[in-house]
Motif scaffolding. Structure first.
Motif, PDB file in Angstrom:
ATOM      1  N   ARG A 134       0.826  -1.217   0.000  1.00  0.00           N
ATOM      2  CA  ARG A 134       0.000   0.000   0.000  1.00  0.00           C
ATOM      3  C   ARG A 134       0.852   1.256   0.000  1.00  0.00           C
ATOM      4  N   VAL A 135       0.390   2.251  -0.786  1.00  0.00           N
ATOM      5  CA  VAL A 135       0.875   3.620  -0.666  1.00  0.00           C
ATOM      6  C   VAL A 135      -0.337   4.496  -0.394  1.00  0.00           C
ATOM      7  N   TYR A 136      -0.291   5.182   0.716  1.00  0.00           N
ATOM      8  CA  TYR A 136      -1.393   6.049   1.145  1.00  0.00           C
ATOM      9  C   TYR A 136      -0.998   7.493   0.865  1.00  0.00           C
ATOM     10  N   PHE A 137      -1.779   8.155  -0.006  1.00  0.00           N
ATOM     11  CA  PHE A 137      -1.552   9.557  -0.332  1.00  0.00           C
ATOM     12  C   PHE A 137      -2.569  10.413   0.425  1.00  0.00           C
ATOM     13  N   SER A 138      -2.110  11.295   1.286  1.00  0.00           N
ATOM     14  CA  SER A 138      -3.025  12.186   2.008  1.00  0.00           C
ATOM     15  C   SER A 138      -3.227  13.446   1.173  1.00  0.00           C
ATOM     16  N   LEU A 139      -4.287  13.432   0.368  1.00  0.00           N
ATOM     17  CA  LEU A 139      -4.562  14.538  -0.544  1.00  0.00           C
ATOM     18  C   LEU A 139      -5.465  15.586   0.101  1.00  0.00           C
ATOM     19  N   ASP A 140      -6.589  15.161   0.647  1.00  0.00           N
ATOM     20  CA  ASP A 140      -7.479  16.004   1.451  1.00  0.00           C
ATOM     21  C   ASP A 140      -8.126  17.157   0.679  1.00  0.00           C
ATOM     22  N   SER A 141      -8.049  17.165  -0.637  1.00  0.00           N
ATOM     23  CA  SER A 141      -8.534  18.325  -1.383  1.00  0.00           C
ATOM     24  C   SER A 141      -9.004  17.923  -2.770  1.00  0.00           C
ATOM     25  N   SER A 142      -9.987  18.699  -3.280  1.00  0.00           N
ATOM     26  CA  SER A 142     -10.503  18.484  -4.624  1.00  0.00           C
ATOM     27  C   SER A 142      -9.977  19.507  -5.615  1.00  0.00           C
ATOM     28  N   SER A 192     -17.742  20.401   1.272  1.00  0.00           N
ATOM     29  CA  SER A 192     -18.786  20.595   0.257  1.00  0.00           C
ATOM     30  C   SER A 192     -18.418  20.010  -1.094  1.00  0.00           C
ATOM     31  N   SER A 193     -17.231  19.428  -1.205  1.00  0.00           N
ATOM     32  CA  SER A 193     -16.778  18.980  -2.534  1.00  0.00           C
ATOM     33  C   SER A 193     -16.411  17.499  -2.575  1.00  0.00           C
ATOM     34  N   LEU A 194     -16.936  16.702  -1.658  1.00  0.00           N
ATOM     35  CA  LEU A 194     -16.624  15.279  -1.670  1.00  0.00           C
ATOM     36  C   LEU A 194     -17.101  14.618  -2.962  1.00  0.00           C
ATOM     37  N   SER A 195     -18.288  14.990  -3.422  1.00  0.00           N
ATOM     38  CA  SER A 195     -18.811  14.392  -4.655  1.00  0.00           C
ATOM     39  C   SER A 195     -17.946  14.769  -5.857  1.00  0.00           C
ATOM     40  N   VAL A 196     -17.345  15.966  -5.835  1.00  0.00           N
ATOM     41  CA  VAL A 196     -16.445  16.373  -6.916  1.00  0.00           C
ATOM     42  C   VAL A 196     -15.235  15.442  -6.951  1.00  0.00           C
ATOM     43  N   ALA A 197     -14.674  15.168  -5.780  1.00  0.00           N
ATOM     44  CA  ALA A 197     -13.531  14.261  -5.708  1.00  0.00           C
ATOM     45  C   ALA A 197     -13.909  12.876  -6.209  1.00  0.00           C
ATOM     46  N   VAL A 198     -15.090  12.392  -5.810  1.00  0.00           N
ATOM     47  CA  VAL A 198     -15.543  11.071  -6.260  1.00  0.00           C
ATOM     48  C   VAL A 198     -15.632  11.029  -7.781  1.00  0.00           C
ATOM     49  N   ASP A 199     -16.276  12.029  -8.363  1.00  0.00           N
ATOM     50  CA  ASP A 199     -16.464  12.045  -9.820  1.00  0.00           C
ATOM     51  C   ASP A 199     -15.132  12.111 -10.566  1.00  0.00           C
ATOM     52  N   GLU A 200     -14.228  12.983 -10.093  1.00  0.00           N
ATOM     53  CA  GLU A 200     -12.970  13.162 -10.805  1.00  0.00           C
ATOM     54  C   GLU A 200     -12.064  11.940 -10.708  1.00  0.00           C
ATOM     55  N   TRP A 201     -11.968  11.336  -9.532  1.00  0.00           N
ATOM     56  CA  TRP A 201     -11.077  10.187  -9.400  1.00  0.00           C
ATOM     57  C   TRP A 201     -11.677   8.939 -10.032  1.00  0.00           C
ATOM     58  N   ARG A 202     -13.000   8.819  -9.977  1.00  0.00           N
ATOM     59  CA  ARG A 202     -13.620   7.693 -10.689  1.00  0.00           C
ATOM     60  C   ARG A 202     -13.388   7.814 -12.190  1.00  0.00           C
ATOM     61  N   ALA A 246     -21.451  15.822   5.441  1.00  0.00           N
ATOM     62  CA  ALA A 246     -20.776  15.856   4.152  1.00  0.00           C
ATOM     63  C   ALA A 246     -20.912  14.521   3.422  1.00  0.00           C
ATOM     64  N   CYS A 247     -20.767  13.421   4.150  1.00  0.00           N
ATOM     65  CA  CYS A 247     -20.867  12.103   3.523  1.00  0.00           C
ATOM     66  C   CYS A 247     -22.286  11.807   3.056  1.00  0.00           C
TER      67      CYS A 247
END
Length: 386
Positions: A134-142, A192-202, A246-247
């Motif tokens: 595993r490599v865990y990247f702490s991004l925390d941002s969209s 407020s941007s969790l869904s943005v992160a989901v869409d972009e990474w998916r 948020a979730c």
């Protein structure tokens, strides 16, 4: 001897100034866990000496010490260490002498995962595909604005691109390991941007024909995942409710059947310098950390857990003894005994810690330490059933 987990911090320096990190508690939201004010580690930050790291590896092989997870992780950015890549190479070279772990994990903020280091990491993964897990990247941002507000730097594009390049090159090498975890601690700046992160990474993973799990509470054990987790901070209820809200809005947290505002994880980890807070109840469960985890600082000192970041609990140092000798030492015995008996007066750090909602201890893992622990387990059960 088998120990579930070792986390070794080859440095506790960091190149970022995240608002939710203990190294910036006086400026941000406070230490993750709310265990005390800055300065973290009393300002005594450093880098592990190469001789000490070799000594640790040699002792692990000599004493045939086995870990479920061998983890480059502590408070700091491990890849800041000038010899981080060398240490990883030496770890796997020693692994050939004696396979002392099942999984190797690396936690990073991603800034230093540039092409040269990325290549060295993936070459290790190619040769040790079953173990570099595993490599865990702490991004925390969209986006760049969130990243700068949370991390206090403008490196969003750099980190995002480093993660993407890691996944792309791993695919070109036809590797399915190490697993990539893209971590988000839910904070006011990104809630407020969790869904943005989901869409972009998916979209990114779909474009490569790769699956991506979107998870909360804990990373998926094997597949690449986008992981949203609660922030453990002094105002725990505030951040728990922020996380839930948020979730839910992002469609990640379904109705739990609980009343609105119910805390899913009742974590009240708070501690002041003068320790004025009342100790937690004596009938709380025993903390599993002294039974499961070895936490090593860059200078060889051992911490009882992440919350013991000022090393208040007396434990041996790996500068003086091996991990086996430390793990079986009287210091560890008395700490474990205190937790099983529920008498933590000699350990104020533990006595005032409210983090009692973790995975409970089992009878087998306690009794595995020996006959004396079996007797303590029986006393522990009586105490818990009172």
């Amino acid at each position: 001897m088998k120990i579930p987990s070792l986390q070794i911090g080859i440095t506790d320096n960091c190149n970022l100034s995240c608002r939710h990190c203990g190294q910036n508690a006086s400026e941000g939201y406070g230490h993750p866990g709310g265990m005390g004010p800055a300065p973290f580690h009393l300002g005594k930050l450093g880098f592990m000496d190469s001789g000490l790291y070799r000594k640790i590896l040699e002792s692990l092989c000599r004493h045939e010490t086995f870990f479920g997870v061998y983890n480059f992780y502590w408070f700091g950015e491990q890849l800041m260490h000038p010899e981080a890549a060398v240490f990883m190479d030496q770890t796997f070279e020693s692994f050939l002498e004696f396979p002392f772990f099942e999984q190797f994990w690396l936690y990073t903020n991603g800034v230093y995962v540039e092409k040269k280091l990325l290549g060295r990491m993936l070459n290790l993964a190619r040769h040790y595909t079953d173990n570099f897990s595993r490599v865990y990247f702490s991004l925390d941002s969209s986006n760049a604005e969130e990243f700068e507000a949370i991390k206090r730097t403008k490196d969003f594009a750099r980190v995002r691109d480093n993660i993407r390049e890691f996944v792309i090159r791993r695919q070109r090498m036809k590797l399915n390991r190490p697993q990539v975890v893209i971590g988000y601690i839910v904070l006011p700046e990104n809630s407020s941007s969790l869904s943005v992160a989901v869409d972009e990474w998916r979209a990114f993973f779909d474009g490569l024909g790769l699956p991506l799990k979107v998870v909360i509470d804990s990373p998926h054990p094997t597949e690449d995942c986008l992981y949203f987790r609660v922030a453990y901070l002094p105002e725990q209820e505030r951040f728990e409710l922020l996380y839930q809200d948020a979730c839910r809005k992002a469609g990640l947290l379904q109705d739990t059947g609980k009343k609105p505002g119910t805390i899913l994880r009742h974590t009240t980890m708070v501690m002041t310098d003068d320790k004025t807070l009342k100790p937690v109840a004596k009938n709380r469960p025993a903390c599993p950390a002294p039974f499961r985890n070895v936490t090593v600082n860059w200078d060889g000192r051992l911490a009882a857990c992440c919350s013991d970041y000022e090393f208040e609990i007396r434990l041996p140092s790996l500068a003086d003894v091996s991990i086996v000798e430390a793990w079986n030492s009287p210091d560890y015995y008395h700490l474990r005994r205190a937790h099983l008996l529920g008498d933590l007066r000699a350990y104020p750090r533990c006595e005032h810690c409210g983090n009692a909602d973790t995975v409970p201890l089992s009878e087998n893992e306690v009794k595995a330490f020996g006959e004396e622990y079996g007797k303590l387990w029986d006393v522990y059960l009586e105490r818990m059933n009172e």
